[in-house]
Write a protein that holds these residues in place. Sequence first.
Motif, PDB file in Angstrom:
ATOM      1  N   ASP A 159      41.494  30.718  46.124  1.00 46.59           N
ATOM      2  CA  ASP A 159      42.211  30.467  44.957  1.00 46.59           C
ATOM      3  C   ASP A 159      42.188  31.499  44.092  1.00 46.59           C
ATOM      4  O   ASP A 159      43.376  32.024  43.559  1.00 46.59           O
ATOM      5  CB  ASP A 159      41.671  29.359  44.191  1.00 46.59           C
ATOM      6  CG  ASP A 159      42.083  27.869  44.802  1.00 46.59           C
ATOM      7  OD1 ASP A 159      42.910  27.888  45.764  1.00 46.59           O
ATOM      8  OD2 ASP A 159      41.316  26.995  44.588  1.00 46.59           O
ATOM      9  N   GLU A 160      41.095  32.414  43.674  1.00 48.45           N
ATOM     10  CA  GLU A 160      40.905  33.598  42.957  1.00 48.45           C
ATOM     11  C   GLU A 160      41.900  34.629  43.271  1.00 48.45           C
ATOM     12  O   GLU A 160      42.477  35.340  42.655  1.00 48.45           O
ATOM     13  CB  GLU A 160      39.521  33.762  42.584  1.00 48.45           C
ATOM     14  CG  GLU A 160      38.792  33.030  41.942  1.00 48.45           C
ATOM     15  CD  GLU A 160      37.266  33.316  41.946  1.00 48.45           C
ATOM     16  OE1 GLU A 160      36.791  34.412  42.403  1.00 48.45           O
ATOM     17  OE2 GLU A 160      36.530  32.328  41.521  1.00 48.45           O
ATOM     18  N   TYR A 161      41.684  34.895  44.848  1.00 53.29           N
ATOM     19  CA  TYR A 161      42.649  36.009  45.549  1.00 53.29           C
ATOM     20  C   TYR A 161      44.126  35.589  45.246  1.00 53.29           C
ATOM     21  O   TYR A 161      44.822  36.541  44.955  1.00 53.29           O
ATOM     22  CB  TYR A 161      42.272  35.975  47.058  1.00 53.29           C
ATOM     23  CG  TYR A 161      42.998  36.932  47.673  1.00 53.29           C
ATOM     24  CD1 TYR A 161      42.660  38.211  47.609  1.00 53.29           C
ATOM     25  CD2 TYR A 161      44.038  36.282  48.445  1.00 53.29           C
ATOM     26  CE1 TYR A 161      43.538  39.113  48.320  1.00 53.29           C
ATOM     27  CE2 TYR A 161      44.898  36.967  49.212  1.00 53.29           C
ATOM     28  CZ  TYR A 161      44.773  38.701  49.288  1.00 53.29           C
ATOM     29  OH  TYR A 161      45.562  39.452  49.949  1.00 53.29           O
ATOM     30  N   MET A 162      44.485  34.303  45.601  1.00 53.85           N
ATOM     31  CA  MET A 162      45.798  33.910  45.437  1.00 53.85           C
ATOM     32  C   MET A 162      46.387  34.209  43.911  1.00 53.85           C
ATOM     33  O   MET A 162      47.587  34.454  43.717  1.00 53.85           O
ATOM     34  CB  MET A 162      46.267  32.672  45.813  1.00 53.85           C
ATOM     35  CG  MET A 162      46.027  32.541  47.610  1.00 53.85           C
ATOM     36  SD  MET A 162      46.663  31.008  48.358  1.00 53.85           S
ATOM     37  CE  MET A 162      45.831  29.774  47.200  1.00 53.85           C
ATOM     38  N   LEU A 164      45.041  36.403  41.839  1.00 50.88           N
ATOM     39  CA  LEU A 164      45.106  37.739  41.578  1.00 50.88           C
ATOM     40  C   LEU A 164      46.448  38.408  42.089  1.00 50.88           C
ATOM     41  O   LEU A 164      47.017  39.344  41.687  1.00 50.88           O
ATOM     42  CB  LEU A 164      43.892  38.433  42.105  1.00 50.88           C
ATOM     43  CG  LEU A 164      42.609  38.262  41.157  1.00 50.88           C
ATOM     44  CD1 LEU A 164      41.341  38.742  42.122  1.00 50.88           C
ATOM     45  CD2 LEU A 164      42.763  38.732  39.823  1.00 50.88           C
ATOM     46  N   GLN A 165      46.888  37.769  43.448  1.00 50.77           N
ATOM     47  CA  GLN A 165      48.081  38.428  44.080  1.00 50.77           C
ATOM     48  C   GLN A 165      49.224  38.081  43.119  1.00 50.77           C
ATOM     49  O   GLN A 165      50.213  38.876  42.861  1.00 50.77           O
ATOM     50  CB  GLN A 165      48.005  37.778  45.525  1.00 50.77           C
ATOM     51  CG  GLN A 165      47.338  38.348  46.325  1.00 50.77           C
ATOM     52  CD  GLN A 165      47.091  39.814  46.600  1.00 50.77           C
ATOM     53  OE1 GLN A 165      47.936  40.204  46.822  1.00 50.77           O
ATOM     54  NE2 GLN A 165      45.950  40.461  46.694  1.00 50.77           N
ATOM     55  N   ARG A 166      49.257  36.849  42.545  1.00 50.20           N
ATOM     56  CA  ARG A 166      50.340  36.400  41.805  1.00 50.20           C
ATOM     57  C   ARG A 166      50.433  37.386  40.540  1.00 50.20           C
ATOM     58  O   ARG A 166      51.657  37.526  39.994  1.00 50.20           O
ATOM     59  CB  ARG A 166      50.107  35.065  41.464  1.00 50.20           C
ATOM     60  CG  ARG A 166      50.559  33.922  42.405  1.00 50.20           C
ATOM     61  CD  ARG A 166      50.703  32.625  42.118  1.00 50.20           C
ATOM     62  NE  ARG A 166      50.850  31.742  43.454  1.00 50.20           N
ATOM     63  CZ  ARG A 166      49.981  30.694  43.700  1.00 50.20           C
ATOM     64  NH1 ARG A 166      49.073  30.360  42.826  1.00 50.20           N
ATOM     65  NH2 ARG A 166      50.531  30.068  44.839  1.00 50.20           N
ATOM     66  N   ALA A 168      49.211  40.190  39.921  1.00 50.29           N
ATOM     67  CA  ALA A 168      49.735  41.432  40.498  1.00 50.29           C
ATOM     68  C   ALA A 168      51.208  41.740  40.732  1.00 50.29           C
ATOM     69  O   ALA A 168      52.020  42.595  40.093  1.00 50.29           O
ATOM     70  CB  ALA A 168      49.181  42.136  41.814  1.00 50.29           C
ATOM     71  N   GLU A 169      51.740  40.521  41.275  1.00 57.57           N
ATOM     72  CA  GLU A 169      53.237  40.553  41.519  1.00 57.57           C
ATOM     73  C   GLU A 169      54.159  40.672  40.202  1.00 57.57           C
ATOM     74  O   GLU A 169      55.213  40.861  40.130  1.00 57.57           O
ATOM     75  CB  GLU A 169      53.568  39.334  42.583  1.00 57.57           C
ATOM     76  CG  GLU A 169      53.193  39.512  44.056  1.00 57.57           C
ATOM     77  CD  GLU A 169      53.356  38.183  44.772  1.00 57.57           C
ATOM     78  OE1 GLU A 169      54.040  37.386  44.235  1.00 57.57           O
ATOM     79  OE2 GLU A 169      52.806  38.179  45.946  1.00 57.57           O
ATOM     80  N   ASN A 170      53.565  39.551  39.459  1.00 54.40           N
ATOM     81  CA  ASN A 170      54.240  39.521  38.056  1.00 54.40           C
ATOM     82  C   ASN A 170      54.214  40.664  37.336  1.00 54.40           C
ATOM     83  O   ASN A 170      55.350  41.147  36.661  1.00 54.40           O
ATOM     84  CB  ASN A 170      53.494  38.224  37.239  1.00 54.40           C
ATOM     85  CG  ASN A 170      53.827  36.831  37.897  1.00 54.40           C
ATOM     86  OD1 ASN A 170      54.651  36.698  38.490  1.00 54.40           O
ATOM     87  ND2 ASN A 170      53.012  35.951  37.344  1.00 54.40           N
ATOM     88  N   ARG A 171      53.031  41.611  37.338  1.00 57.20           N
ATOM     89  CA  ARG A 171      53.014  42.789  36.698  1.00 57.20           C
ATOM     90  C   ARG A 171      53.962  43.668  37.335  1.00 57.20           C
ATOM     91  O   ARG A 171      54.548  44.420  36.656  1.00 57.20           O
ATOM     92  CB  ARG A 171      51.388  43.220  36.846  1.00 57.20           C
ATOM     93  CG  ARG A 171      50.635  42.641  35.904  1.00 57.20           C
ATOM     94  CD  ARG A 171      49.381  43.147  35.687  1.00 57.20           C
ATOM     95  NE  ARG A 171      48.384  42.499  35.061  1.00 57.20           N
ATOM     96  CZ  ARG A 171      46.887  42.759  34.907  1.00 57.20           C
ATOM     97  NH1 ARG A 171      46.329  43.553  35.814  1.00 57.20           N
ATOM     98  NH2 ARG A 171      46.163  42.126  34.191  1.00 57.20           N
ATOM     99  N   GLN A 172      54.065  43.655  38.533  1.00 56.76           N
ATOM    100  CA  GLN A 172      55.044  44.838  39.249  1.00 56.76           C
ATOM    101  C   GLN A 172      56.141  44.177  38.867  1.00 56.76           C
ATOM    102  O   GLN A 172      57.107  44.995  38.683  1.00 56.76           O
ATOM    103  CB  GLN A 172      54.621  44.565  40.841  1.00 56.76           C
ATOM    104  CG  GLN A 172      55.528  45.645  41.407  1.00 56.76           C
ATOM    105  CD  GLN A 172      55.141  45.732  43.118  1.00 56.76           C
ATOM    106  OE1 GLN A 172      54.552  44.737  43.425  1.00 56.76           O
ATOM    107  NE2 GLN A 172      55.594  46.596  43.621  1.00 56.76           N
TER     108      GLN A 172
END
Length: 184
Positions: A159-162, A164-166, A168-172
């Motif tokens: 859950d934490e990994y997913m 963090l991925q979201r 990162a995608e939002n920041r990008q």
Amino acid sequence: MAGKLVCGVLPVAGLAFLNKAAAMHVALSKGHEMLMEVSTAVGSYVKQSFNMAMKAIAWTLFKHGRRVVKMFLDKSPSTLATAIVSMVTAGKGTIEKWGDEKGEEWSFGKQRREAREKLPESYDGNINTIWNQDSSEEFGDEFSENCKEAIVLVAQGLDEYMALQRIAENRQQQLVNAVIKNNG
């Protein structure tokens, strides 16, 4: 739930025919509490009904799944089927008895109990009895608890990994939007 409805809601509804003001007062003063209790009861009923339905579905899938496995093991000439049959106690004879009304019960739980009962009852100071019925039961309980905790930790990590991925995608995406907005 039925008790709250029969002994709470219906009398207030009946009271409304006799005295609307009294029924309104009771409904406004006690209605919220009664509604909370009834909704809690309805929630419990729905949850229990869902659990019962899922158990029935799981049981049906288990029974039919076992029939499919039995057919595969009986009819298949593959090396996998042969290897599985060789691992089952008494081999093909046991598999042929699966599903018989008068057949002997076979389950992992029964096999585990029988294996545990073959162990010495307690530790008597001899190195050969260190692994006894009590220690095997304790091991099984501790293993089960720790396995559940580990599964929860793995799920939390995923859950934490997913998350963090979201992030990162939002920041990008925000960076791309800012670049587009400022004309490069």
